[in-house]
Enzyme design. Sequence first.
Site, PDB file in Angstrom:
ATOM      1  N   GLU A 243       0.834  -1.205   0.000  1.00 39.47           N
ATOM      2  CA  GLU A 243       0.000   0.000   0.000  1.00 39.47           C
ATOM      3  C   GLU A 243       0.866   1.250   0.000  1.00 39.47           C
ATOM      4  O   GLU A 243       0.610   2.205  -0.747  1.00 39.47           O
ATOM      5  CB  GLU A 243      -0.912  -0.005   1.225  1.00 39.47           C
ATOM      6  N   GLY A 340       2.754  31.651 -12.402  1.00 34.28           N
ATOM      7  CA  GLY A 340       2.189  32.941 -12.037  1.00 34.28           C
ATOM      8  C   GLY A 340       0.712  32.799 -11.708  1.00 34.28           C
ATOM      9  O   GLY A 340       0.274  31.797 -11.132  1.00 34.28           O
ATOM     10  N   THR A 366       0.887   8.662   8.092  1.00 36.11           N
ATOM     11  CA  THR A 366       1.425  10.004   7.923  1.00 36.11           C
ATOM     12  C   THR A 366       2.952   9.985   7.813  1.00 36.11           C
ATOM     13  O   THR A 366       3.609   8.996   8.175  1.00 36.11           O
ATOM     14  CB  THR A 366       1.045  10.897   9.113  1.00 36.11           C
TER      15      THR A 366
END
Length: 383
Positions: A243, A340, A366
């Site tokens: 995973e 930009g 995480t």
Amino acid sequence: MSFYEQDHEDYRETVREYVRRYVSPSYDRWEADRLIDREVWRPAGEAGLIGLDVPEAYEGPDLHDWRFRMVVAEELNMAGAASLTIAFAVQDDLVLPYLIDLGTDEQKARWLPGMAAGELIGAIGMTEPGAGSDLQAIRTTAVRDGDDWVLNGQKTFISNGINADLVIVVAKTDPAAGARGISLLVVERGMPGFERGRKLDKLGLHAQDTAELFFTDVRVPATNVLGEIGHGFGYLMQRLPRERLSIAAGGYAGARAALQWTQDYVFERKAFGQRIGDFQNTRFELAEIETEIDVTRAYLEQCVLKLNAGTLTTVEASKAKWWATELEGRATTRLLQLFGGYGFMDEYPISRAFRDSRVQTIYGGTTEIMKEIIGRDIAARYR
């Protein structure tokens, strides 16, 4: 020696044709609808973009070479279709490994052909409102009652949650046993008490159907238990490397796509009488990001080959996951700047990629959890 062989390059053309026919004409609508059409799954199955590991005995390609999955990630991200990348990754890199490795012959015959054909869509229910990275803190329970398990609880942030025909649910079958009391049960569409909650509004990945799932006295037959009761936590830990490598590959592919879009833009658009790409600052930005992407690719290729050989470790996958996803975040942020004001406009894919990339460092573990896994391994060497 090249990482990809001719078979992979031929397959790349198949993926590109699929994208041209089924993805590019519809993707903006999926983003607006916050949902990928189910109809796009069947041609993906016909083209061999999903279900690659499904054995021939269950009508699959029986193709155990993760380089093909990496080609899919690269091409979908180049088309700006990160939501579809995730949807297919959930099917092939999260759900199918459990069914193939742990399923009984009856379970495989019941589910695998449909998943390889794109007729059945899978999801996996781990995360809960109060339990994310700490899977032992889940509160969903399943209690044995005759030939069934009665399932109660809820899950959130579930990818493919709206479209899913079957969901592998992580539940406590013995709450007093800690990690040894966790099991995996397959809940199918239409089971009484199984309900979808909200299709969650998200910062990015708008077309990906992330949802809440609710289970109220759902009677799950014992024939829908995956593997052995009480072994669920171990099964999850064993399959996390794939995973996490899948997410890492998506991060790399997203950064690579963003770089290509930016290079095309800055060497076409002019400012102050010269191409934007000819300013030193622009060249330095491109040089740094291209170098980081190339170095990341080298490590990912090693990990992919180890996954093919069955030797990829949790620590190696964790390194790939945190580094590649953080790279994608840095790259999309810095590259958007070179557009930009147009970088802030959704007509340019860099805008969507900037939003889509943010979650990569969060789900699947995480960045902080990845570093903790790696750090514990380092510390263990000095005991």
